[in-house]
Design a protein around this motif. Structure first.
Motif, mmCIF file in Angstrom:
data_model
loop_
_atom_site.group_PDB
_atom_site.id
_atom_site.type_symbol
_atom_site.label_atom_id
_atom_site.label_comp_id
_atom_site.label_asym_id
_atom_site.label_seq_id
_atom_site.Cartn_x
_atom_site.Cartn_y
_atom_site.Cartn_z
ATOM 1 N N THR A 1 -6.486 -7.508 -1.986
ATOM 2 C CA THR A 1 -7.080 -6.192 -1.714
ATOM 3 C C THR A 1 -6.159 -5.382 -0.798
ATOM 4 O O THR A 1 -5.211 -5.924 -0.203
ATOM 5 C CB THR A 1 -8.430 -6.348 -0.994
ATOM 6 O OG1 THR A 1 -8.180 -6.934 0.295
ATOM 7 C CG2 THR A 1 -9.404 -7.199 -1.787
ATOM 8 N N ALA A 2 -6.497 -4.091 -0.649
ATOM 9 C CA ALA A 2 -5.713 -3.221 0.240
ATOM 10 C C ALA A 2 -5.670 -3.833 1.647
ATOM 11 O O ALA A 2 -4.597 -3.933 2.251
ATOM 12 C CB ALA A 2 -6.338 -1.830 0.272
ATOM 13 N N LEU B 1 -7.611 5.657 3.984
ATOM 14 C CA LEU B 1 -8.155 4.767 2.948
ATOM 15 C C LEU B 1 -9.218 3.813 3.511
ATOM 16 O O LEU B 1 -9.370 2.692 3.024
ATOM 17 C CB LEU B 1 -7.017 3.956 2.306
ATOM 18 C CG LEU B 1 -6.008 4.786 1.507
ATOM 19 C CD1 LEU B 1 -4.826 3.926 1.081
ATOM 20 C CD2 LEU B 1 -6.674 5.401 0.270
ATOM 21 N N ASP C 1 -12.252 3.738 3.056
ATOM 22 C CA ASP C 1 -13.249 3.344 2.052
ATOM 23 C C ASP C 1 -12.638 2.576 0.878
ATOM 24 O O ASP C 1 -13.325 2.293 -0.101
ATOM 25 C CB ASP C 1 -13.973 4.607 1.539
ATOM 26 C CG ASP C 1 -12.990 5.637 0.988
ATOM 27 O OD1 ASP C 1 -11.773 5.513 1.258
ATOM 28 O OD2 ASP C 1 -13.435 6.563 0.282
ATOM 29 N N ARG C 2 -11.373 2.228 0.972
ATOM 30 C CA ARG C 2 -10.728 1.505 -0.131
ATOM 31 C C ARG C 2 -10.245 0.116 0.274
ATOM 32 O O ARG C 2 -9.476 -0.502 -0.456
ATOM 33 C CB ARG C 2 -9.516 2.297 -0.666
ATOM 34 C CG ARG C 2 -9.836 3.683 -1.154
ATOM 35 C CD ARG C 2 -10.795 3.605 -2.323
ATOM 36 N NE ARG C 2 -11.254 4.936 -2.703
ATOM 37 C CZ ARG C 2 -10.905 5.542 -3.816
ATOM 38 N NH1 ARG C 2 -10.095 4.946 -4.660
ATOM 39 N NH2 ARG C 2 -11.379 6.723 -4.087
ATOM 40 N N HIS D 1 -10.376 -2.611 -2.344
ATOM 41 C CA HIS D 1 -9.840 -2.325 -3.682
ATOM 42 C C HIS D 1 -8.512 -3.044 -3.921
ATOM 43 O O HIS D 1 -7.693 -3.184 -3.016
ATOM 44 C CB HIS D 1 -9.618 -0.824 -3.856
ATOM 45 C CG HIS D 1 -10.893 -0.049 -4.018
ATOM 46 N ND1 HIS D 1 -11.114 0.832 -5.046
ATOM 47 C CD2 HIS D 1 -12.028 -0.055 -3.287
ATOM 48 C CE1 HIS D 1 -12.328 1.345 -4.939
ATOM 49 N NE2 HIS D 1 -12.901 0.819 -3.869
ATOM 50 N N GLU E 1 -6.461 -0.636 -8.709
ATOM 51 C CA GLU E 1 -7.592 0.299 -8.663
ATOM 52 C C GLU E 1 -7.275 1.533 -7.807
ATOM 53 O O GLU E 1 -8.151 2.331 -7.522
ATOM 54 C CB GLU E 1 -8.823 -0.416 -8.088
ATOM 55 C CG GLU E 1 -9.263 -1.588 -8.944
ATOM 56 C CD GLU E 1 -10.256 -2.516 -8.257
ATOM 57 O OE1 GLU E 1 -10.965 -3.241 -8.988
ATOM 58 O OE2 GLU E 1 -10.321 -2.537 -7.011
ATOM 59 N N LEU E 2 -6.020 1.629 -7.374
ATOM 60 C CA LEU E 2 -5.609 2.749 -6.514
ATOM 61 C C LEU E 2 -4.531 3.578 -7.216
ATOM 62 O O LEU E 2 -3.767 3.051 -8.036
ATOM 63 C CB LEU E 2 -5.032 2.214 -5.194
ATOM 64 C CG LEU E 2 -5.970 1.372 -4.333
ATOM 65 C CD1 LEU E 2 -5.197 0.735 -3.178
ATOM 66 C CD2 LEU E 2 -7.115 2.217 -3.794
ATOM 67 N N SER E 3 -4.458 4.869 -6.860
ATOM 68 C CA SER E 3 -3.395 5.721 -7.411
ATOM 69 C C SER E 3 -2.059 5.338 -6.764
ATOM 70 O O SER E 3 -2.024 4.618 -5.754
ATOM 71 C CB SER E 3 -3.700 7.190 -7.110
ATOM 72 O OG SER E 3 -3.510 7.436 -5.724
ATOM 73 N N GLN F 1 -1.990 6.408 -3.191
ATOM 74 C CA GLN F 1 -2.824 5.541 -2.345
ATOM 75 C C GLN F 1 -2.130 4.197 -2.119
ATOM 76 O O GLN F 1 -2.161 3.654 -1.008
ATOM 77 C CB GLN F 1 -4.190 5.335 -2.997
ATOM 78 C CG GLN F 1 -5.044 6.594 -2.973
ATOM 79 C CD GLN F 1 -6.291 6.475 -3.839
ATOM 80 O OE1 GLN F 1 -6.329 5.700 -4.804
ATOM 81 N NE2 GLN F 1 -7.304 7.255 -3.517
ATOM 82 N N GLN F 2 -1.495 3.661 -3.166
ATOM 83 C CA GLN F 2 -0.778 2.382 -3.006
ATOM 84 C C GLN F 2 0.338 2.523 -1.977
ATOM 85 O O GLN F 2 0.555 1.648 -1.147
ATOM 86 C CB GLN F 2 -0.189 1.936 -4.340
ATOM 87 C CG GLN F 2 -1.237 1.475 -5.333
ATOM 88 C CD GLN F 2 -0.592 0.909 -6.596
ATOM 89 O OE1 GLN F 2 0.208 -0.015 -6.537
ATOM 90 N NE2 GLN F 2 -0.942 1.471 -7.730
ATOM 91 N N VAL G 1 -1.084 2.418 1.429
ATOM 92 C CA VAL G 1 -1.358 1.025 1.828
ATOM 93 C C VAL G 1 -0.054 0.367 2.286
ATOM 94 O O VAL G 1 -0.008 -0.345 3.303
ATOM 95 C CB VAL G 1 -1.974 0.209 0.661
ATOM 96 C CG1 VAL G 1 -2.080 -1.276 1.027
ATOM 97 C CG2 VAL G 1 -3.337 0.759 0.271
#
Ligand SMILES: Nc1ncnc2c1ncn2[C@@H]1O[C@H](COP(=O)(O)OP(=O)(O)OP(=O)(O)O)[C@@H](O)[C@H]1O
Length: 256
Positions: A109-110, A139, A141-142, A145, A149-151, A154-155, A158
């Motif tokens: 996960t993240a 992030l 709330d992610r 994830h 599951e991330l753009s 977003q990746q 992270v």
């Protein structure tokens, strides 16, 4: 008497840094006796034509590659003569790295990805520290994830949180916005900028993009493995102009 504020220490310095690939007539001198210093709390972009030695410089600074000669001093320690195992252990604790292609572990996960550098060192990541970092990169709330599951943007955020988790002496970024759309790229650059301004982080970023370089405090230009110039308080226009001149210079060297 006027009081002088002390000069910040260097988070990273290289002296006489030389890296040669191959031997004999086919030898390539990717870095040729480079001297550079990066003060604590500074944000520097490294630019230059293709093949000028930017990635080689970053790899030597990270301790991924061993220089042919010269010193690499990170957080006051000269790592240049160390074994690969010792450099790897040092890197986990003192150097954060962000790559163009994110390099997240797909089945973690993240939050687990962010804590990974500490786990690799045998430390248990502090949940609140990881949560704060994920909140910093927008992030919160992610956390649960998976990367898939991330753009892309977003990746990469992270990956920036992961690079900051060990509170490294220096964060090295190799084309961190190269795979992102304009808006995601801007988010990542703002994040790097705020890590310098708000956390006092030192950031060294290789980029081809003058707009990205304008987020830095200064730009160092490499040509043919040598330092070809510095620019402080860069603007995208000034950087683009300088790159065009350096491309001509590198082209002339190839043609002659
Ligand atoms: N493993 C290697 N073996 C042989 N030559 C190499 C190796 N890695 C890099 N080089 C050479 O060293 C020089 C510098 O390469 P480097 O990748 O550091 O440049 P760069 O500025 O990052 O280029 P780019 O912008 O295209 O990524 C180039 O001439 C390259 O061909």
């Amino acid at each position: 008497m006027q009081q002088q504020s002390p000069r910040p220490a260097d988070a990273l310095a290289v002296r006489g840094l030389t890296r040669t690939y191959g031997t004999g007539p086919n030898a390539v001198r990717a870095l040729d006796a480079i001297d550079l210093a990066f003060a604590e709390g500074s944000f520097t972009a490294v630019m230059g034509p293709s093949g000028s030695g930017k990635s080689t410089f970053l790899n030597c600074a990270a301790g991924v590659e061993q220089p042919t000669s010269g010193d690499v001093v990170v957080a006051g320690q000269d790592i240049s003569g160390w074994s690969e195992a010792r450099r790897t252990a040092f890197r986990r604790r003192h150097v954060g790295i962000v790559f163009q292609g994110f390099h997240l572990v797909p089945y973690l996960t993240a939050a687990q990805n962010v804590g990974l550098p500490l786990r690799l060192e045998g430390r248990r990541p502090d949940r609140q520290h990881v949560a704060r970092l994920l909140a910093r990169v927008g992030l919160a709330d992610r956390a649960g994830h998976l990367p898939g599951e991330l753009s892309g943007g977003q990746q990469q955020r992270v990956a920036v949180a992961r690079a900051l988790v060990a509170v490294p002496a220096v964060l090295l970024a190799d084309e961190p916005t190269g795979a992102l759309d304009t808006s995601s790229a801007r988010d990542v650059l703002r994040l790097l900028r705020s890590s310098v301004d708000e956390l006092g982080q030192t950031v060294v970023m290789v980029t081809h993009d003058p707009v990205a370089a304008a987020y830095a405090d200064s730009v160092v230009f490499l040509v043919d493995g040598r330092v070809a110039g510095w620019m402080s308080r860069p603007t995208a226009e000034a950087v683009a102009g300088q790159l065009a001149r350096l491309d001509d210079l590198a082209g002339a060297a190839v043609a002659s």
